[in-house]
Design a protein around this motif. Structure first.
Motif, PDB file in Angstrom:
ATOM      1  N   THR D  17       0.831  -1.211   0.000  1.00 20.77           N
ATOM      2  CA  THR D  17       0.000   0.000   0.000  1.00 20.77           C
ATOM      3  C   THR D  17       0.862   1.256   0.000  1.00 20.77           C
ATOM      4  N   SER D  18       1.830   1.293   0.917  1.00 23.77           N
ATOM      5  CA  SER D  18       2.711   2.455   0.999  1.00 23.77           C
ATOM      6  C   SER D  18       3.490   2.621  -0.298  1.00 23.77           C
ATOM      7  N   ARG D  19       3.979   1.510  -0.826  1.00 21.67           N
ATOM      8  CA  ARG D  19       4.780   1.591  -2.050  1.00 21.67           C
ATOM      9  C   ARG D  19       3.979   2.244  -3.174  1.00 21.67           C
ATOM     10  N   ARG D  20       2.792   1.790  -3.371  1.00 20.21           N
ATOM     11  CA  ARG D  20       1.973   2.354  -4.442  1.00 20.21           C
ATOM     12  C   ARG D  20       1.641   3.819  -4.169  1.00 20.21           C
ATOM     13  N   ALA D  21       1.337   4.111  -2.908  1.00 19.50           N
ATOM     14  CA  ALA D  21       0.999   5.503  -2.558  1.00 19.50           C
ATOM     15  C   ALA D  21       2.180   6.422  -2.852  1.00 19.50           C
ATOM     16  N   ILE D  22       3.369   5.949  -2.548  1.00 21.29           N
ATOM     17  CA  ILE D  22       4.567   6.759  -2.774  1.00 21.29           C
ATOM     18  C   ILE D  22       4.791   6.986  -4.261  1.00 21.29           C
ATOM     19  N   LEU D  23       4.685   5.905  -5.045  1.00 21.90           N
ATOM     20  CA  LEU D  23       4.945   6.049  -6.486  1.00 21.90           C
ATOM     21  C   LEU D  23       3.904   6.944  -7.137  1.00 21.90           C
ATOM     22  N   THR D  24       2.671   6.760  -6.749  1.00 23.59           N
ATOM     23  CA  THR D  24       1.611   7.611  -7.302  1.00 23.59           C
ATOM     24  C   THR D  24       1.839   9.071  -6.925  1.00 23.59           C
ATOM     25  N   ALA D  25       2.156   9.293  -5.649  1.00 23.49           N
ATOM     26  CA  ALA D  25       2.383  10.663  -5.193  1.00 23.49           C
ATOM     27  C   ALA D  25       3.564  11.280  -5.932  1.00 23.49           C
ATOM     28  N   ALA D  26       4.612  10.502  -6.133  1.00 21.55           N
ATOM     29  CA  ALA D  26       5.801  11.026  -6.814  1.00 21.55           C
ATOM     30  C   ALA D  26       5.451  11.460  -8.233  1.00 21.55           C
ATOM     31  N   ARG D  46       2.353  13.787   0.778  1.00 23.02           N
ATOM     32  CA  ARG D  46       1.249  13.488  -0.120  1.00 23.02           C
ATOM     33  C   ARG D  46       0.821  12.019  -0.007  1.00 23.02           C
ATOM     34  N   ALA D  47       1.804  11.135   0.173  1.00 25.10           N
ATOM     35  CA  ALA D  47       1.498   9.701   0.234  1.00 25.10           C
ATOM     36  C   ALA D  47       1.007   9.274   1.615  1.00 25.10           C
ATOM     37  N   GLY D  48       1.103  10.212   2.586  1.00 26.94           N
ATOM     38  CA  GLY D  48       0.705   9.861   3.950  1.00 26.94           C
ATOM     39  C   GLY D  48       1.625   8.810   4.533  1.00 26.94           C
ATOM     40  N   VAL D  49       2.892   9.047   4.367  1.00 25.94           N
ATOM     41  CA  VAL D  49       3.910   8.055   4.652  1.00 25.94           C
ATOM     42  C   VAL D  49       5.070   8.758   5.365  1.00 25.94           C
ATOM     43  N   GLY D  50       5.768   8.062   6.227  1.00 29.23           N
ATOM     44  CA  GLY D  50       6.941   8.658   6.860  1.00 29.23           C
ATOM     45  C   GLY D  50       8.082   8.765   5.867  1.00 29.23           C
ATOM     46  N   LYS D  51       8.896   9.794   6.026  1.00 24.06           N
ATOM     47  CA  LYS D  51      10.012   9.964   5.102  1.00 24.06           C
ATOM     48  C   LYS D  51      10.898   8.726   5.078  1.00 24.06           C
ATOM     49  N   GLN D  52      11.062   8.123   6.261  1.00 21.58           N
ATOM     50  CA  GLN D  52      11.966   6.998   6.380  1.00 21.58           C
ATOM     51  C   GLN D  52      11.552   5.837   5.489  1.00 21.58           C
ATOM     52  N   THR D  53      10.253   5.724   5.274  1.00 20.24           N
ATOM     53  CA  THR D  53       9.759   4.640   4.431  1.00 20.24           C
ATOM     54  C   THR D  53      10.263   4.808   2.996  1.00 20.24           C
ATOM     55  N   ILE D  54      10.434   6.056   2.586  1.00 20.60           N
ATOM     56  CA  ILE D  54      10.990   6.282   1.255  1.00 20.60           C
ATOM     57  C   ILE D  54      12.494   6.010   1.265  1.00 20.60           C
ATOM     58  N   TYR D  55      13.173   6.609   2.245  1.00 20.25           N
ATOM     59  CA  TYR D  55      14.627   6.428   2.297  1.00 20.25           C
ATOM     60  C   TYR D  55      15.006   4.965   2.490  1.00 20.25           C
ATOM     61  N   ARG D  56      14.121   4.203   3.132  1.00 24.60           N
ATOM     62  CA  ARG D  56      14.439   2.797   3.363  1.00 24.60           C
ATOM     63  C   ARG D  56      14.481   2.004   2.063  1.00 24.60           C
ATOM     64  N   TRP D  57      13.630   2.377   1.141  1.00 22.60           N
ATOM     65  CA  TRP D  57      13.473   1.528  -0.042  1.00 22.60           C
ATOM     66  C   TRP D  57      14.036   2.110  -1.324  1.00 22.60           C
ATOM     67  N   VAL D  64      12.778   6.834  -7.099  1.00 26.15           N
ATOM     68  CA  VAL D  64      11.341   6.778  -6.846  1.00 26.15           C
ATOM     69  C   VAL D  64      10.587   7.069  -8.132  1.00 26.15           C
ATOM     70  N   LEU D  65      11.003   8.136  -8.771  1.00 23.62           N
ATOM     71  CA  LEU D  65      10.346   8.544 -10.007  1.00 23.62           C
ATOM     72  C   LEU D  65      10.451   7.446 -11.055  1.00 23.62           C
ATOM     73  N   PHE D  66      11.623   6.853 -11.121  1.00 30.03           N
ATOM     74  CA  PHE D  66      11.830   5.757 -12.068  1.00 30.03           C
ATOM     75  C   PHE D  66      10.852   4.622 -11.802  1.00 30.03           C
ATOM     76  N   ASP D  67      10.747   4.227 -10.558  1.00 34.02           N
ATOM     77  CA  ASP D  67       9.812   3.146 -10.222  1.00 34.02           C
ATOM     78  C   ASP D  67       8.370   3.546 -10.498  1.00 34.02           C
ATOM     79  N   ALA D  68       8.086   4.826 -10.345  1.00 34.96           N
ATOM     80  CA  ALA D  68       6.734   5.286 -10.658  1.00 34.96           C
ATOM     81  C   ALA D  68       6.434   5.040 -12.135  1.00 34.96           C
ATOM     82  N   PHE D  69       7.384   5.355 -12.987  1.00 30.50           N
ATOM     83  CA  PHE D  69       7.193   5.097 -14.422  1.00 30.50           C
ATOM     84  C   PHE D  69       7.115   3.607 -14.695  1.00 30.50           C
ATOM     85  N   LEU D  70       7.953   2.850 -13.982  1.00 32.68           N
ATOM     86  CA  LEU D  70       7.953   1.412 -14.156  1.00 32.68           C
ATOM     87  C   LEU D  70       6.582   0.830 -13.818  1.00 32.68           C
ATOM     88  N   MET D  71       6.030   1.299 -12.710  1.00 30.20           N
ATOM     89  CA  MET D  71       4.716   0.821 -12.287  1.00 30.20           C
ATOM     90  C   MET D  71       3.684   1.115 -13.382  1.00 30.20           C
TER      91      MET D  71
END
Lengths: 202, 202, 202, 202
Positions: D17-26, D46-57, D64-71
């Motif tokens: 859920t967080s992953r998709r929210a992050i990519l969509t928000a990005a 925007r994703a309603g997610v902690g910053k660390q969740t992004i930095y972790r992955w 992030v942007l790349f994965d958003a396009f990939l998705m």
DNA sequence: CTATAAGCGAGACGGTACGTCTCGTCTTCAC
DNA sequence: GTGAAGACGAGACGTACCGTCTCGCTTATAG
């Protein structure tokens, strides 16, 4: 004159128009934007004057402000004596109530705070203030006290400077630090307490 | 607590280490560079802290300085009572001489000027000062006066607030505006004059 | 001139020394720290200049970089024509190989990436680039093609802009997006393929 | 997967859920605020997610942007082949016109600029892009060209990579650097010119 | 009755600090 | 034991003023 530096600046060619514009702008801006936002740039802009014209004639922002007060005080009158009706207590109450009113006047409050702040952080300015503004005022106060002293209304061995400071110090303090309500009644109370002293009178 | 803004800032997570470092740095810098050159940037650098950590918890430079004084005063003691030997005049002279000594101490002079300046220009800060620092001190002064009043050494109808201001106001003023020499002798003179009043005693 | 805003800034008093120092610093820093870490603050520090001097004359970091390239290109030469030996294919290979070499030069790679990035996100800058840098270069390329066209070496109805983009576009793309090895051989291949077209020649 | 660092992060527990929210928000934010104002902080909010969740992955904003396009690209289809009607020129025009339309779509323009910018400054990201997004697309393009080559419509010794770059490079360039109007007519012109070559055909 | 030197308005300059924003790391707490 | 929430040290952003420095213009003696 006043607080200018002792440069080679040719005071003869000095523009009186600019000088007055600067002092007026400084005083007005101090009242409008407050001490923290009072700036040389702002004064110059308001006065329609180049910054250098300020830096040429005054060593600091505080000196400008000081001269602004000086201009006002000179423009006023010939340093009139305090009222002397023979009734010291009543006269002092009148004068201290006037002081309270002046400190309460929004037109003077901020500029005076600004000036006092500059004085507090600039010993040279403090000396100039003591000599040119505070001194003459204090002399008039002491004149009134001396008159009362001669009439036997004040202790013969009274230190007049201490007396002046005991009368006006509490007001100045309440005002500057907002240490309590600054009312005419408070002024009366200070006069009464100072005259009688803290000890019981027989 | 104290002067922080009522934002959503989560005080529970606040770093006590940073807080102390900031307050210490603020006090020290005020003493070293003076009020005019005291900057948030400088405090942050000296404290080894990001600027945002200061802006997050304090609304102004003055509030930091205020808390620095608060930390000192709390760290000191439990607000001890003024000396009470039974000899009011001697006790007051002791305390006012101590006040003079403190105002003369270069370690405290500049920081206190800085704090007083901020108070003079920030009503909110003035209120906090009145409540948290000036208030408790004044209460102890009034306690001592009340004790004397009970012993019949002071007028029964004396307004203790006015009395306090008449004793400490002159000192505060001479110090802040450099209106004259601030000596132990001056302190003595103020005590005597205040106790006896300006009028002659029979 | 160039990209400055049309404010009331008095260009007459502008410091040429500072201008050159800023442009040199911008170009050098772009090469040293890369686009992401290129900052106005850093440029100002390197150039020994106040930040305001940059903000006064350029609307953006990209505009500074653009002017840095402009300075270089103007300092270089009088926009000389491309070689014209009569052998179009050889001449184009020479020029495209030179382009490859330039894009490969570490002194130019990062600054050019930085400039291209800014252009990609700032239409105004893109327009300035098209007019002042890309335009003149393209004109020289088209001149060479026109010469060949007159000699019957190129199709009479050829759109020279398309031709230029088909020759240089692939290089630009490989370089910017690192889409493959950018070698002299690749340049040759592009020239041959573009000249002959994808279709078989009889 | 994709571009994550090789940390000990336990991908099994990863929140889809967080992953998709992050990519969509990005992706959305890139389109809304543009590349310069796109921040990890903003994406997390925007994703309603902690910053660390992004930095972790993800190692960088670009990843992030790349994965958003990939998705998006994976969500779309199974990488369909390009149209093959037998008429190469018509098919290429169709596809390049579609490319033009996509680059013109405001929903994709800014995000793609952002991604391209990150690629231009991050070789690792460029490699991932070449492998995961650009590679498959290019393979389909080459498939279509190979089909034409087998049919004798393209030169037998044609370097298909060069051919692809000569067809799409000019479009990519005009778009990214705003080097001219990006119209369907331009796409047609590029196809025609690339197929026939710059030289006159007999 | 010029010429020349000063004061003047204007404002560019190298700087410092402002208060805000975002970075990437670290810690706390709820689920 | 993940993930939201967000404090933290760090440092760039773009703005406001600092005090200094020319620049032309005007103005008021001094030759």
């Amino acid at each position: 004159m006043t607080t200018q530096r002792t440069t080679t600046a040719n005071a003869a060619r000095r523009s009186e128009t600019s000088r007055r514009a600067i002092l007026t702008a400084a005083f007005d801006l101090a009242g409008e934007v407050g001490y923290a936002r009072l700036s040389i740039e702002g004064i110059a802009a308001r006065a329609g004057v180049g910054k250098q014209t300020i830096y040429r004639w005054w060593p600091s922002k505080g000196a400008v402000l000081f001269d602004a007060f000086l201009m006002l005080s000179e423009g006023a009158e010939g340093d009139p004596a305090l009222p002397d009706t023979g009734d010291l207590e009543a006269d002092l109450k009148t004068v201290l109530r006037a002081t309270v009113a002046e400190l309460d006047d929004p037109r003077y409050d901020e500029p005076m705070r600004a000036l006092n702040t500059e004085i507090a952080h600039d010993p040279e300015l403090a000396a100039a203030y003591a000599e040119r503004l505070e001194g003459p005022m204090r002399e008039r106060k002491k004149d009134r006290l001396r008159s009362a002293q001669r009439a036997g209304q004040l202790a013969a061995d009274l230190d007049l400077d201490v007396a002046v400071e005991m009368l006006w110090g509490p007001l100045q303090n309440r005002w500057m630090l907002r240490g309590g309500p600054l009312t005419p009644e408070y002024a009366d109370r200070v006069v009464e307490t100072a005259l009688n002293g803290l000890r019981p009178r027989p």
